[in-house]
Motif scaffolding. Structure first.
Motif, short mmCIF file in Angstrom:
data_model
loop_
_atom_site.label_atom_id
_atom_site.label_comp_id
_atom_site.label_asym_id
_atom_site.label_seq_id
_atom_site.Cartn_x
_atom_site.Cartn_y
_atom_site.Cartn_z
N LEU A 1 -5.63 1.48 -2.27
CA LEU A 1 -5.99 0.79 -1.04
C LEU A 1 -7.38 -0.63 -1.24
CD1 LEU A 1 -8.84 2.17 0.42
CD2 LEU A 1 -7.75 3.01 1.55
N ASP A 2 -7.20 -1.13 -0.96
CA ASP A 2 -8.10 -2.78 -0.85
C ASP A 2 -8.20 -3.31 -2.00
OD1 ASP A 2 -9.18 -2.13 1.36
OD2 ASP A 2 -9.90 -1.42 1.80
N GLY B 1 -10.37 -0.24 -3.93
CA GLY B 1 -10.89 1.28 -3.41
C GLY B 1 -9.86 2.99 -3.45
N THR C 1 -14.99 3.02 -5.23
CA THR C 1 -14.72 1.76 -5.05
C THR C 1 -14.79 0.54 -7.16
OG1 THR C 1 -16.14 1.31 -3.32
CG2 THR C 1 -15.39 -0.56 -5.53
N ARG D 1 -14.55 8.17 -1.53
CA ARG D 1 -13.97 6.89 -1.41
C ARG D 1 -14.45 6.84 -2.76
NH1 ARG D 1 -11.88 2.35 2.13
NH2 ARG D 1 -12.02 0.68 0.66
N HIS E 1 -10.58 2.85 10.18
CA HIS E 1 -10.28 1.54 9.27
C HIS E 1 -11.27 1.47 8.40
CE1 HIS E 1 -9.49 -2.84 9.27
NE2 HIS E 1 -8.29 -2.41 9.47
N ALA E 2 -12.38 1.78 8.98
CA ALA E 2 -13.41 1.62 7.70
C ALA E 2 -13.15 2.25 6.68
CB ALA E 2 -15.18 2.12 8.72
N GLN E 3 -12.69 3.47 6.78
CA GLN E 3 -12.65 4.43 5.81
C GLN E 3 -11.65 3.90 4.93
OE1 GLN E 3 -15.04 8.07 6.26
NE2 GLN E 3 -16.77 7.56 5.57
N THR E 4 -10.70 3.80 4.78
CA THR E 4 -9.08 4.42 4.86
C THR E 4 -8.98 2.69 4.88
OG1 THR E 4 -7.66 4.62 6.46
CG2 THR E 4 -8.73 6.15 5.01
N GLY E 5 -9.36 1.59 5.43
CA GLY E 5 -8.81 0.84 5.31
C GLY E 5 -7.32 0.13 6.05
N LEU E 6 -7.22 0.64 6.48
CA LEU E 6 -5.76 1.27 7.26
C LEU E 6 -5.80 1.47 8.94
CD1 LEU E 6 -3.56 3.33 5.20
CD2 LEU E 6 -3.03 0.80 4.82
N ARG F 1 1.00 -1.15 -0.05
CA ARG F 1 0.16 0.23 0.25
C ARG F 1 0.63 1.55 0.05
NH1 ARG F 1 -4.04 -1.96 4.72
NH2 ARG F 1 -6.01 -3.25 2.89
#
Length: 263
Positions: free
Chosen positions: A60-61, A33, A42, A40, A196-201, A13
């Motif tokens: 990300l993701d 993402g 998809t 954000r 974490h939910a919105q960025t995956g980090l 990442r």
């Protein structure tokens, strides 16, 4: 004029960043993402995303089969190729308002992928004038396909997540969670979950990516700076921490990375 390459998911990442060139991403397979400023997206098969010089963005993701064409065009070429009036004039802007991600039809996606492949091969084999011409044609064709495709809805990034990210991009932010939460205006637990939910980090992972980006910028080619002192200046607390984060994100240790760059 620019550059074109096929990107495949690596498992790494990259930190939030921006650059001076106009960038176009055309997804061939898989899903991922993308955070662009405070939105954000998809990405999936046939997604076409424009990234402008004034926009911070982070991929990300990524699924294991994710791959896309990346097309980079220098500002002077954009100004020369895109008329100052009409729909394509937006490509001359640094940070235009609105969403710039759409799914183009299958035929258009195949045509754009073929142009990207032709330009990439031209650059790889030294056919620079041909590659430059194809690059310009690809950008204009991509805008035409994008302009005709239906708009997609983007998810807004929560203001607290944005404030936390802004704080963590500053030089040497605190290692403690409480100052970040105070800047964001949420409790530490709520911010951690939302970030974490919105960025995956996690907040720690995001902070480490910003430190690594700062290190790479400061260190450059490594001819005039010491690696350890640069890592400490970038915000790492010790060489072991720096080495661990570097290897995790870059896929190799810092010394190996340095040797590869000097080959």
């Amino acid at each position: 004029y620019g550059a074109v390459w096929l990107y495949r998911a690596t498992g790494r990442r990259f930190p939030m960043h921006r650059h001076d060139e106009l960038e176009l991403n055309l997804v061939l397979d898989g899903a991922a993402g993308y955070i662009v400023n405070d939105r954000r997206y998809t990405l999936r098969h046939r997604s076409l995303l424009w990234l402008f010089p004034g926009q911070e963005h982070m991929l990300l993701d990524q699924s294991q089969d994710f791959q896309m064409w990346i097309v980079i065009v220098r500002p002077r070429i954009v100004r020369r190729s895109c008329p100052a009036c009409g729909g394509a004039a937006v490509l001359r802007q640094a940070n235009p308002r609105g969403d710039f991600c759409r799914v183009v039809p299958l035929e258009a996606a195949a045509r754009l992928a073929a142009l990207a492949a032709e330009a990439s091969q031209g650059y790889a084999h030294g056919a620079i004038p041909l590659a430059n011409a194809v690059l310009v044609h690809a950008i204009l064709a991509a805008w035409a396909a994008y302009d005709e495709a239906p708009a997609l809805a983007a998810e807004s990034v929560h203001p607290a997540v944005r404030r936390a990210a802004d704080y963590l991009r500053q030089p040497n932010p605190s290692d403690a969670l409480e100052p970040v939460a105070a800047q964001a205006g949420l409790s530490a637990s709520r911010l951690s979950h939302l970030f974490h939910a919105q960025t995956g980090l996690t907040l720690t992972a995001y902070r480490n990516r910003q430190r690594l980006e700062r290190f790479l910028h400061l260190y450059g080619a490594g001819h005039t700076r010491d690696m350890l002192s640069t890592a400490l200046t970038a915000g790492f607390g010790s060489y072991p921490q720096f080495h661990r984060v570097f290897k995790q994100l870059m896929g190799c240790g810092p010394r190996e990375y340095q040797r590869q760059r000097w080959r």
